[in-house]
Every structure is written in structure tokens, then in C-alpha cells.
Design an enzyme around this catalytic site. Sequence first.
Site, short mmCIF file in Angstrom:
data_model
loop_
_atom_site.label_atom_id
_atom_site.label_comp_id
_atom_site.label_asym_id
_atom_site.label_seq_id
_atom_site.Cartn_x
_atom_site.Cartn_y
_atom_site.Cartn_z
N CYS A 57 49.12 44.00 40.67
CA CYS A 57 48.07 43.00 40.81
C CYS A 57 47.94 42.23 39.51
O CYS A 57 47.92 42.82 38.43
CB CYS A 57 46.75 43.68 41.16
SG CYS A 57 45.38 42.55 41.40
N LEU A 58 47.83 40.92 39.64
CA LEU A 58 47.68 40.08 38.45
C LEU A 58 46.38 40.39 37.70
O LEU A 58 46.28 40.13 36.51
CB LEU A 58 47.73 38.60 38.85
CG LEU A 58 49.05 38.13 39.46
CD1 LEU A 58 48.92 36.70 39.97
CD2 LEU A 58 50.19 38.27 38.47
N HIS B 276 46.67 42.67 50.81
CA HIS B 276 46.23 42.82 49.42
C HIS B 276 45.21 41.73 49.06
O HIS B 276 44.15 42.01 48.50
CB HIS B 276 47.46 42.76 48.51
CG HIS B 276 47.17 42.89 47.06
ND1 HIS B 276 47.48 44.03 46.35
CD2 HIS B 276 46.61 42.03 46.17
CE1 HIS B 276 47.11 43.85 45.08
NE2 HIS B 276 46.60 42.64 44.95
N GLU B 277 45.54 40.47 49.40
CA GLU B 277 44.65 39.35 49.03
C GLU B 277 43.35 39.38 49.83
O GLU B 277 42.28 39.09 49.30
CB GLU B 277 45.37 38.01 49.19
CG GLU B 277 46.61 37.84 48.32
CD GLU B 277 46.45 38.26 46.87
OE1 GLU B 277 45.34 38.13 46.31
OE2 GLU B 277 47.43 38.74 46.29
N GLN C 213 39.89 36.39 41.99
CA GLN C 213 40.74 36.64 40.83
C GLN C 213 40.68 35.52 39.81
O GLN C 213 41.14 35.69 38.68
CB GLN C 213 42.18 36.88 41.26
CG GLN C 213 42.36 38.18 42.02
CD GLN C 213 43.81 38.36 42.38
OE1 GLN C 213 44.25 37.90 43.43
NE2 GLN C 213 44.56 39.03 41.52
N GLY D 177 50.76 36.31 45.39
CA GLY D 177 49.49 36.04 46.06
C GLY D 177 48.37 35.99 45.05
O GLY D 177 48.48 36.53 43.93
N HIS E 52 41.00 41.72 48.33
CA HIS E 52 40.29 41.12 47.19
C HIS E 52 39.02 40.40 47.66
O HIS E 52 38.00 40.43 46.97
CB HIS E 52 41.17 40.10 46.45
CG HIS E 52 42.01 40.69 45.38
ND1 HIS E 52 41.49 41.32 44.28
CD2 HIS E 52 43.35 40.73 45.23
CE1 HIS E 52 42.47 41.73 43.49
NE2 HIS E 52 43.63 41.38 44.05
#
Length: 161
Positions: free
Chosen positions: A90-91, A132-133, A51, A46, A136
Site C-alpha cells: 500500500c502506498l 483494496h481501494e 489516501q 490503485g 480504503h
Amino acid sequence: MAIRLIVKEPDEVLHKIAKEVKAVTPNVQKLLDDMADTMYDAEGVGLAAPQVGILKRLIVVDADEEHGLIKMINPEIVSTEGEQLGPEGCLSIPGLNGDVRRAETVTVRGLDREGKEITITGSGLLARAFQHEIDHLNGVLFTDIAEKVYEYTAERNESEE
């Protein structure tokens, strides 16, 4: 389509609330496409627009075979059910994982890439990825809500499988 630079913690953009997308334009569609390319390149499941440094309410998720790649504009969680506690990474926060409590099943409503309303219900990893997204988009990182945060190593991950 292009691979974009993924913003890393402690960049301030990750802590801000993203703005609603008022119109689905070719630029919005290109951004969604670029986000998908970036997510796949980074081997994630995701990615949210903040991000890649853009404060718009856009996410891409590919967390299960049933749904495949989901590109969503202005996503919102409309219902939740059950509970799961599990590891997240997380990226934007490389090297850390955390145990995060999430709903087991969520229903998310938003617009697809063409601007049509869509509603998707997902469980397990897909539900976790949606939550999660969407966090963000509200300036919330998994490290803000994790019950435990720990260093991620490939060896540790393999021993847990």
C-alpha cells in the site's frame, strides 16, 4: 493536474469511512485526475481519495491492460466469485506487505468521471486492486485483514518472482 501528498499510516483519515459523492463537479473530476497522476508518480496500481487526505468515495485503478485507467465515483462491489490469497502492499504503508485473502473475481458498479453508471468485472490483480481501494473507503487497511504481514524489500520481492 497535480501530484498530491500521499497520507501515511497512522494518519486517522485512513481509518475513517469516506462520504458518498452527491454530485460530479469539476472539483471531483480534478481530484480524480490528480489521484491518477499521484498513483502513477508513486508507481502504484490503485489509489483511494482518503489516501490523499480526502474523505470522498473515489478510487482510481490501473491494474490490467484490458481496462487501463479506471476512475470511479461511489464504487461498490455487487458480486464476488472464487478466492485468491496473495501479497499486497500500500502506498500509505511503505515498507510492509501482507498476504491477503480476496475474491478472485469481482463486479464493481459506480459512476465514471462524467457521472455515467459503469459496471466492471475484473479478476486477479484488478479484482484485488478494486477490493483494496474500496476497503480504503471504509477505513480498512490491508494490515487489518492480512493473514501475515512482513517487511517489504526489493531483494525479497525479486527473489519471489
